[in-house]
Write an enzyme that holds these catalytic residues in place. Structure first.
Site, PDB file in Angstrom:
ATOM      1  CB  ILE A  24      -0.846   0.032   1.315  1.00 27.95           C
ATOM      2  CG1 ILE A  24      -1.970  -1.121   1.059  1.00 27.95           C
ATOM      3  CG2 ILE A  24      -1.755   1.200   1.455  1.00 27.95           C
ATOM      4  CD1 ILE A  24      -2.853  -1.499   2.424  1.00 27.95           C
ATOM      5  CG  ASP A  25       0.586   4.243  -3.376  1.00 24.86           C
ATOM      6  OD1 ASP A  25      -0.292   4.253  -2.510  1.00 24.86           O
ATOM      7  OD2 ASP A  25       0.349   4.221  -4.622  1.00 24.86           O
ATOM      8  CB  SER A  26       2.576   7.581   0.728  1.00 24.36           C
ATOM      9  OG  SER A  26       2.586   8.263  -0.577  1.00 24.36           O
ATOM     10  CB  SER A  56      -3.196   3.150  -1.536  1.00 20.42           C
ATOM     11  OG  SER A  56      -3.481   3.236  -2.364  1.00 20.42           O
ATOM     12  CG  MET A  57      -1.084   4.757   4.832  1.00 24.87           C
ATOM     13  SD  MET A  57      -1.669   3.238   5.567  1.00 24.87           S
ATOM     14  CE  MET A  57      -1.773   3.599   7.423  1.00 24.87           C
TER      15      MET A  57
END
Lengths: 87, 456
Positions: A39-41, A43-44
């Site tokens: 999960i990339d930033s 998406s986070m």
């Protein structure tokens, strides 16, 4: 009143599955958002924003950096005095 | 330069074959919308051509969440075109059939991510800025569809997003052709997309008196060339064509739909909304496209590089717009073919009678129709004409498809491996030569014309 961790994990899992398409079984407390769930930033940030709305809590930006694993997020949300209980 | 792949999602069908079949059958994709916008907002119009197959039935839940509907539709159309071109066929792990650095994307939209913009504002106003999702900007930006398609296909030669209102989809093709000619790409995935059916747009177009108000009969409301036409009908969707240099297409043995014989573009410098009533800008775009196709505007009886057999007109069914374009077509074809008689005999179709007006997608979707008309030698009908407007001098294809007459086979080439170079005439394609033209014009005075040449 505080939220039940089990209910938080269930609700958080729904949000993560919607965002990532991951199998719900993949999403367990010890999994790292970045390293295990990829999960990339952004998406986070999406997950955090949706979790804030779902659980009626506030997760400050500086706290987000500390949320390495799913368990960290569950613990933070369940430990926060929500405005309302999860219905 | 050739067309090797087609993809679309429209009010008539979820892909190109179903859309084309519905078009030839004269079906309408326009329906009353199932909502309370008239009561809630005082809209005067509450019908449109919405997608025949909703994007939610095609894309994954994650793709839907991460893309504005305009980008979703473009993805659907681009994937169909990509597979149709045989470019998706490379085995897992094998080298791609086109080098990523030689693959460009050009996908335009007239309005862009309007649903994302308006939903985002609702969130800010009702819940505060903290509730905005972080992908709001990448979803609302007008280059979003081009970027999403480039990411999906791995296109690294460039991703471009022309914005010229209802000419955007055609302008994407125009620039795709120019990219390939300039040697900047071997393959360009080009098209337009629009997802703008919303009370704001219906209300705003309505305020311009641009929309048909024939709410009692939505299916017959879009009436290009009809004496009783009263405006366009909004539609949504996307169309994508794979353009490819002849060398690249030949090297991989690609199936070829048509040659791109010429493109033309111009601007009116007249007004932000209505077209120049003289039609000179539209005329110049068509003449430019035909000139690239080899029509030099000689006198009657001079050799021309092939018959012009069909025009898919912009023909939105506005009272002012249709006759301006009709006259411009007559003038441009008269110049190309040498006589007004020949010009007024060319079958012209107004397919927005069935699809509605797909705004920024229109030029791309209608270029697909133009290519398929050449392939099938069949012009799609213009439906809903109760009484032909006597001011319309072009030969309108009404009610039923009309067979296109290509004339004697003009080709002299040997076929295999021998294709025309840029700007060459018809002779090299065996049995080919017939030209069909697609027009697309946009608010602001953007005029695009694309000439396709049949291949046999």
């Amino acid at each position: 009143m505080a939220l039940e961790p089990e209910a938080v994990l269930e609700g958080l899992t729904e949000i993560i599955v919607d965002e990532t398409g991951l199998d719900p079984a993949e999403i367990t407390l010890e999994k790292s958002f970045a390293d295990d769930l990829d999960i990339d930033s952004l998406s986070m940030m999406t997950i955090v924003t949706l979790a804030e709305e779902k659980f009626l809590v506030e997760i400050p930006d500086e706290a987000i950096k500390q949320l390495t694993t799913v368990g960290d997020a569950v613990k933070f949300i369940a430990g926060t005095e929500g405005l309302f209980s999860v219905s | 330069m050739v067309v090797t792949g087609l993809g679309a999602t429209t009010p008539l069908g979820g892909d190109v074959p179903s859309t084309w079949a519905a078009l030839l059958a004269g079906r309408s994709g326009v329906h009353a919308l199932d909502n309370t916008w008239v009561e809630d907002y005082g809209l005067t119009v509450n019908f449109a051509g919405s997608l025949a197959v909703p994007a939610e039935q095609v894309l994954s839940r994650q793709e839907i969440r991460r893309a504005d509907p305009s980008a979703q539709y473009a993805l659907i159309a681009a994937r169909e075109a990509w597979a149709d071109a045989g470019l998706a066929a490379a085995a897992e792990g094998a080298a791609p059939l086109v080098a990523p650095e030689a693959l460009a994307v050009v996908v335009g939209s007239g309005i862009g991510g309007v649903h994302t913009i308006l939903n985002g504002w609702d969130t800010v106003r009702d819940k505060g800025a903290r509730r905005l999702l972080p992908l709001t900007v990448p979803m609302l930006m007008p280059n979003s569809a081009a970027a999403q398609v480039a990411i999906d296909l791995g296109a690294r030669a460039g991703a471009h997003a022309p914005v010229s209102a209802c000419a955007s989809g055609a302008e994407a093709l125009v620039w795709g052709v120019r990219l390939i000619r300039a040697g900047l790409a071997d393959v360009a995935v080009c098209g337009g997309t629009e997802a703008a059916i919303h009370p704001l747009t219906l209300g705003a177009f309505g305020k311009m008196q641009a929309l048909s108000t024939r709410g009692d009969a939505p299916e017959t409301a879009s009436r290009p060339y009809c004496a009783t036409r009263d405006g366009f009908v909004m539609g949504e969707g996307a169309g994508v064509l794979v353009l490819e240099s002849l060398e690249h297409a030949a090297a991989r043995g690609a199936r070829v739909y048509a040659q791109v014989a010429g493109v033309g573009s111009s601007s009116d410098a007249y007004d932000v909304a209505p077209p120049d009533p003289s039609g000179q800008g539209q005329y110049r775009a068509m003449v430019a496209a035909l000139a690239e196709a080899g029509f030099r505007g000689g006198a009657a009886g001079d050799d021309v590089p092939g018959p012009v057999v069909h025009v898919n007109a912009h023909a939105t069914a506005t009272p002012a717009g249709d006759p301006i374009e009709s006259e411009a077509i007559v003038e441009a074809l008269t110049r190309a073919l040498g006589s007004a008689e020949a010009a007024m005999a060319v079958p012209v179709s107004g397919t927005k009678s069935m699809t509605g007006h797909l705004l920024g997608a229109a030029g791309a979707v209608e270029s697909i129709f133009t290519v398929l008309a050449l392939r099938d030698r069949l012009a799609p009908p213009t439906t809903n004409i109760v009484e032909l407007d006597p001011a319309i001098r072009v030969h309108v294809v009404r009610d039923q498809p009309e067979a296109l007459v290509f004339g004697p086979e003009t080709g002299v080439g040997s076929g295999a491996g021998a294709g025309p170079g840029a700007g060459s005439g018809a002779g090299v394609w065996p049995g080919a030569g017939a030209i069909a033209l697609n027009n697309a014009f946009g608010f602001g005075g953007h005029n695009m014309a694309i000439a396709f040449r049949a291949v046999s």
